[in-house]
Write a protein that holds these residues in place. Structure first.
Motif, PDB file in Angstrom:
ATOM      1  N   LEU A 235       0.827  -1.205   0.000  1.00  0.00           N
ATOM      2  CA  LEU A 235       0.000   0.000   0.000  1.00  0.00           C
ATOM      3  C   LEU A 235       0.863   1.258   0.000  1.00  0.00           C
ATOM      4  N   VAL A 236       2.000   1.199   0.679  1.00  0.00           N
ATOM      5  CA  VAL A 236       2.914   2.341   0.641  1.00  0.00           C
ATOM      6  C   VAL A 236       3.356   2.597  -0.801  1.00  0.00           C
ATOM      7  N   ALA A 237       3.691   1.519  -1.506  1.00  0.00           N
ATOM      8  CA  ALA A 237       4.111   1.655  -2.912  1.00  0.00           C
ATOM      9  C   ALA A 237       3.000   2.286  -3.750  1.00  0.00           C
ATOM     10  N   LYS A 238       1.766   1.910  -3.465  1.00  0.00           N
ATOM     11  CA  LYS A 238       0.631   2.480  -4.198  1.00  0.00           C
ATOM     12  C   LYS A 238       0.550   3.986  -3.976  1.00  0.00           C
ATOM     13  N   TYR A 239       0.683   4.414  -2.730  1.00  0.00           N
ATOM     14  CA  TYR A 239       0.538   5.839  -2.429  1.00  0.00           C
ATOM     15  C   TYR A 239       1.778   6.643  -2.801  1.00  0.00           C
ATOM     16  N   GLU A 240       2.916   5.986  -2.941  1.00  0.00           N
ATOM     17  CA  GLU A 240       4.082   6.685  -3.473  1.00  0.00           C
ATOM     18  C   GLU A 240       3.811   7.127  -4.917  1.00  0.00           C
ATOM     19  N   GLN A 241       3.077   6.321  -5.649  1.00  0.00           N
ATOM     20  CA  GLN A 241       2.716   6.673  -7.020  1.00  0.00           C
ATOM     21  C   GLN A 241       1.650   7.772  -7.056  1.00  0.00           C
ATOM     22  N   LEU A 242       0.804   7.807  -6.036  1.00  0.00           N
ATOM     23  CA  LEU A 242      -0.280   8.798  -5.994  1.00  0.00           C
ATOM     24  C   LEU A 242       0.151  10.118  -5.367  1.00  0.00           C
ATOM     25  N   SER A 243       1.269  10.104  -4.662  1.00  0.00           N
ATOM     26  CA  SER A 243       1.690  11.275  -3.911  1.00  0.00           C
ATOM     27  C   SER A 243       2.050  12.439  -4.829  1.00  0.00           C
ATOM     28  N   ASP A 244       1.503  13.597  -4.498  1.00  0.00           N
ATOM     29  CA  ASP A 244       1.756  14.825  -5.253  1.00  0.00           C
ATOM     30  C   ASP A 244       2.142  15.909  -4.253  1.00  0.00           C
ATOM     31  N   PRO A 245       3.386  16.412  -4.303  1.00  0.00           N
ATOM     32  CA  PRO A 245       3.811  17.408  -3.324  1.00  0.00           C
ATOM     33  C   PRO A 245       2.965  18.681  -3.322  1.00  0.00           C
ATOM     34  N   ASP A 246       2.231  18.929  -4.404  1.00  0.00           N
ATOM     35  CA  ASP A 246       1.361  20.104  -4.446  1.00  0.00           C
ATOM     36  C   ASP A 246       0.042  19.872  -3.704  1.00  0.00           C
ATOM     37  N   ASN A 247      -0.236  18.604  -3.387  1.00  0.00           N
ATOM     38  CA  ASN A 247      -1.418  18.278  -2.592  1.00  0.00           C
ATOM     39  C   ASN A 247      -1.027  18.374  -1.122  1.00  0.00           C
ATOM     40  N   PRO A 248      -1.735  19.148  -0.306  1.00  0.00           N
ATOM     41  CA  PRO A 248      -1.366  19.254   1.122  1.00  0.00           C
ATOM     42  C   PRO A 248      -1.284  17.897   1.809  1.00  0.00           C
ATOM     43  N   GLN A 249      -2.066  16.930   1.335  1.00  0.00           N
ATOM     44  CA  GLN A 249      -2.003  15.563   1.861  1.00  0.00           C
ATOM     45  C   GLN A 249      -1.238  14.706   0.847  1.00  0.00           C
ATOM     46  N   HIS A 250      -0.058  14.257   1.225  1.00  0.00           N
ATOM     47  CA  HIS A 250       0.728  13.481   0.266  1.00  0.00           C
ATOM     48  C   HIS A 250       1.685  12.483   0.904  1.00  0.00           C
ATOM     49  N   ASN A 251       1.559  12.243   2.209  1.00  0.00           N
ATOM     50  CA  ASN A 251       2.450  11.291   2.863  1.00  0.00           C
ATOM     51  C   ASN A 251       2.035   9.861   2.502  1.00  0.00           C
ATOM     52  N   PRO A 252       2.865   9.116   1.779  1.00  0.00           N
ATOM     53  CA  PRO A 252       2.457   7.792   1.294  1.00  0.00           C
ATOM     54  C   PRO A 252       2.249   6.762   2.405  1.00  0.00           C
ATOM     55  N   VAL A 253       3.006   6.883   3.492  1.00  0.00           N
ATOM     56  CA  VAL A 253       2.841   5.928   4.591  1.00  0.00           C
ATOM     57  C   VAL A 253       1.491   6.138   5.268  1.00  0.00           C
ATOM     58  N   VAL A 254       1.140   7.388   5.515  1.00  0.00           N
ATOM     59  CA  VAL A 254      -0.155   7.664   6.136  1.00  0.00           C
ATOM     60  C   VAL A 254      -1.285   7.299   5.186  1.00  0.00           C
ATOM     61  N   GLY A 255      -1.087   7.533   3.888  1.00  0.00           N
ATOM     62  CA  GLY A 255      -2.095   7.097   2.915  1.00  0.00           C
ATOM     63  C   GLY A 255      -2.365   5.615   3.024  1.00  0.00           C
ATOM     64  N   ALA A 256      -1.301   4.840   3.150  1.00  0.00           N
ATOM     65  CA  ALA A 256      -1.446   3.388   3.298  1.00  0.00           C
ATOM     66  C   ALA A 256      -2.116   3.032   4.619  1.00  0.00           C
ATOM     67  N   MET A 257      -1.783   3.742   5.681  1.00  0.00           N
ATOM     68  CA  MET A 257      -2.387   3.477   6.995  1.00  0.00           C
ATOM     69  C   MET A 257      -3.884   3.747   6.968  1.00  0.00           C
ATOM     70  N   VAL A 258      -4.276   4.848   6.324  1.00  0.00           N
ATOM     71  CA  VAL A 258      -5.700   5.184   6.234  1.00  0.00           C
ATOM     72  C   VAL A 258      -6.447   4.119   5.434  1.00  0.00           C
ATOM     73  N   GLU A 259      -5.844   3.631   4.351  1.00  0.00           N
ATOM     74  CA  GLU A 259      -6.529   2.623   3.539  1.00  0.00           C
ATOM     75  C   GLU A 259      -6.693   1.314   4.302  1.00  0.00           C
ATOM     76  N   THR A 260      -5.676   0.925   5.067  1.00  0.00           N
ATOM     77  CA  THR A 260      -5.800  -0.290   5.888  1.00  0.00           C
ATOM     78  C   THR A 260      -6.942  -0.148   6.888  1.00  0.00           C
ATOM     79  N   MET A 261      -7.013   1.007   7.538  1.00  0.00           N
ATOM     80  CA  MET A 261      -8.097   1.242   8.488  1.00  0.00           C
ATOM     81  C   MET A 261      -9.455   1.176   7.788  1.00  0.00           C
ATOM     82  N   ASP A 262      -9.540   1.769   6.607  1.00  0.00           N
ATOM     83  CA  ASP A 262     -10.788   1.746   5.844  1.00  0.00           C
ATOM     84  C   ASP A 262     -11.181   0.311   5.501  1.00  0.00           C
TER      85      ASP A 262
END
Length: 608
Positions: A235-262
């Protein structure tokens, strides 16, 4: 006439059956540090949360829900007790501390770097409270808690607060590891690599399967997305591809954590449906405080709460406005949205009413029953919401998170920062959240009467809850500056007085948690002074000290002072020298058993 009365009686009976005779099972899901905007349904364009989004589509989503505190333990205590942290005294994230404190206190002064003297929080949810779990248990519910508790260990654990079954439920502020082995005495290790929240979800499902023939109350309090930031690699690898520094939310590890919780939320909802329990199970989904905003982290800030201001630990809305979704098919309109301000103290009266439980007559409840909002009988409930956070929190080299209280009154919000103005006066900030959700324009000077009225309301609420309120610090000195020292083993914060009575102070460094240490100070010129220290059993920096004189300074200008905690870990250390004369301190080191260097600071380098 008789027909009209019969219709009236039938309506009354139907209402009683809806929320009285037909008692719902209750599943209370709470995320840790999940911000208001950390799901897609609340506006995130980075996090993928299809299961939480679906939950919102099947129930009511609140736009203006608040945690009772910007930190976890106080909010959790508000849910279990139905009382504001101002009333319980549980005002900081302290459920993991060794010292048992059941009553808040305040001293007469603080470090001179602080404008206010702040109270000591309690560290345990006292077992004298009639908790939400105890009330529902006495009403015939089987009760279980899975996950984070952080309201105390030992006799104050979840298993002693009304829950029949617990997995987790100790004093830990977060998981030591998200993957097994967990190294936590409240959670038996699973297979190597097992995710802690997937484990908690499976435990909750097993409990529901075993108790599906009777009403049940399940507290599923996730560890996600609290630090440490750890996630499943794919999931981290997935969000590394989705991460955009111009988006205020872009931390790939937290993205993966949120998806696991979901996915855990989805697994639980699927299980309820497969057992035929989904239509008579009330599901609550919320968070204990706002999202963590720390932009200096390697992968960027864990999250962003934009357009809200700041995050966890702040009394701006980024710290306490949280997601809240409540689902109960047939009773709560699917896809409905409520903008009435609500608080975590409201869960206790609402859930006890739904479950047919009777709160203790002697236990004051600060919340209100949300049933009129949930059933659509009311669009808005007018009342004041209060938050009391009487502490400083450090960020980097400063303490920007200041002791404060706020009042939400309609669209307006007044924040009082205790003793933050010159002369020890309180500073006031007033915002119109309807027009300024980001709290960027302080209206206190433009609307002094409104600010005064709301400030008086804060006074009344603090008096009503018997809050222990911060006061102006009589020894505050603006000449004190703070030095943040990074070492390989710890982050240590040092204050340094430039005038009058110079001293250096090390605040509660993890690196000094030893029963005995050796302090070595190199001075720029020989001086006398004292070394003070405290322990958890002997707090304060007055009782324990060792004096030294100019004669004790060796040829290198060093003073060596051994400290003995008397069987307890040493906590804070303060080294004070007499007289003035410029910058007296050149270096400081702390060692254990003369060989293990715990801390080394070169003040000359730090000043450059």
């Amino acid at each position: 006439m008789k027909l009209n009365f019969a219709v009236f009686l039938l309506c009354v009976l139907l209402e009683q059956m809806s929320f009285g005779d037909v008692r719902p099972n209750i599943v209370f899901i709470m995320a840790d540090d999940l911000g208001w905007r950390d799901t897609h349904v609340y506006g995130s364009t980075f996090y993928e949360t299809p299961n939480i989004d679906q939950l919102a589509g099947q129930g009511m989503r609140f736009t203006d829900a608040y945690s009772a505190s910007p930190l976890c333990s106080p909010t959790r205590s508000s849910i279990m007790s139905g009382q504001y942290p101002a009333r319980t005294g549980f005002t900081a994230a302290a459920g993991h501390l060794e010292k048992v404190v059941l009553k808040p206190t305040i001293s007469d002064q603080s470090s001179p770097i602080f404008k206010a003297v702040t109270p000591e929080t309690i560290t345990r949810l006292d077992t004298t409270y009639y908790t939400l779990a105890e009330a529902l248990k006495d009403a015939g519910y089987s009760t279980a808690h899975f996950g984070k508790w952080h309201l105390g260990s030992g006799e104050y654990m979840a298993k002693n607060q009304g829950f029949d079954v617990t997995v987790g439920g100790g004093g830990y502020p977060g998981p030591k590891h998200y993957f097994s082995p967990y190294d936590m005495d409240t959670i038996p290790d699973g297979p190597v690599g097992e995710h802690i929240d997937r484990r908690m979800t499976r435990e909750a499902i097993h409990f529901i399967q075993a108790h599906q023939d009777q009403p049940f109350f399940v507290n599923l309090w996730f560890y996600s997305v609290h630090v440490p930031l750890e996630a499943e690699p794919q999931l981290v690898a997935k969000y590394e591809q989705l991460s955009d520094p111009d988006n205020p939310q872009h931390n790939p590890v937290v993205g993966a954590m949120v998806e696991t919780m979901d996915e855990c939320v989805g697994a639980l909802m699927d299980a309820l449906e497969s057992m035929g329990l989904d239509r008579n199970t009330l599901v609550v989904f919320t968070s204990d405080n706002g999202g963590l905003v720390e932009p200096w982290r390697t992968l960027g800030s864990p999250t962003s709460n934009y357009p809200l201001r700041e995050g966890k630990g702040w009394t701006y809305d980024g710290g306490t406005r949280v997601p809240l979704i409540v689902r109960w098919p047939g009773r709560i309109q699917a896809g409905s949205v409520c903008s009435s301000p609500v608080s975590s103290v409201d869960f206790y009266p609402t859930l006890t009413k739904m479950g047919g439980a009777v709160p203790a007559a002697t236990q004051v409840l600060d919340g209100i029953d949300l049933l009129p909002l949930l059933t659509g009988k009311a669009v808005n409930i007018e009342r004041d919401l209060c938050c009391f956070f009487p502490h400083y929190l450090m960020v980097g080299d400063t303490y920007p998170k200041k002791p404060s209280a706020y009042l939400r009154q309609g669209d307006y919000k007044l924040i009082r920062f205790f003793a933050d103005d010159p002369g020890g006066r309180d500073a006031l900030e007033l915002y119109n959240l309807q027009e300024d959700i980001g709290e960027s324009k302080n209206l206190a000077r433009e609307m002094p009467e409104k600010a005064s009225v709301m400030n008086a309301a804060i006074d009344r609420l603090l008096e009503k809850t018997s809050a222990v309120v911060p006061v102006a610090n009589p020894v505050y000195s603006p000449s004190v500056r703070l030095m943040h020292v990074n070492t390989a083993k710890a982050n240590v914060y040092i204050t340094y007085e430039q005038q009058n009575s110079p001293y250096v102070m090390v605040f509660a460094p993890v690196s000094l948690y030893r029963k005995s240490v050796e302090i070595k100070v190199r001075l720029n010129h020989p001086q006398s002074g004292k070394v003070f220290w405290s322990t958890k059993e002997s707090p304060g920096l007055k009782k324990n000290f060792v004096e030294f004189s100019a004669d004790d300074v060796d040829a290198n200008g060093e003073i060596v002072v051994p400290l003995d905690g008397g069987g307890s870990n040493i906590k804070d250390v303060r080294i004070e020298v007499s007289g003035t004369g410029g910058e007296p301190f050149a270096s400081l080191s702390v060692t254990h058993r003369k060989t293990e260097e715990l801390l080394s600071v070169d003040f000359e380098e730090e000043r450059e």
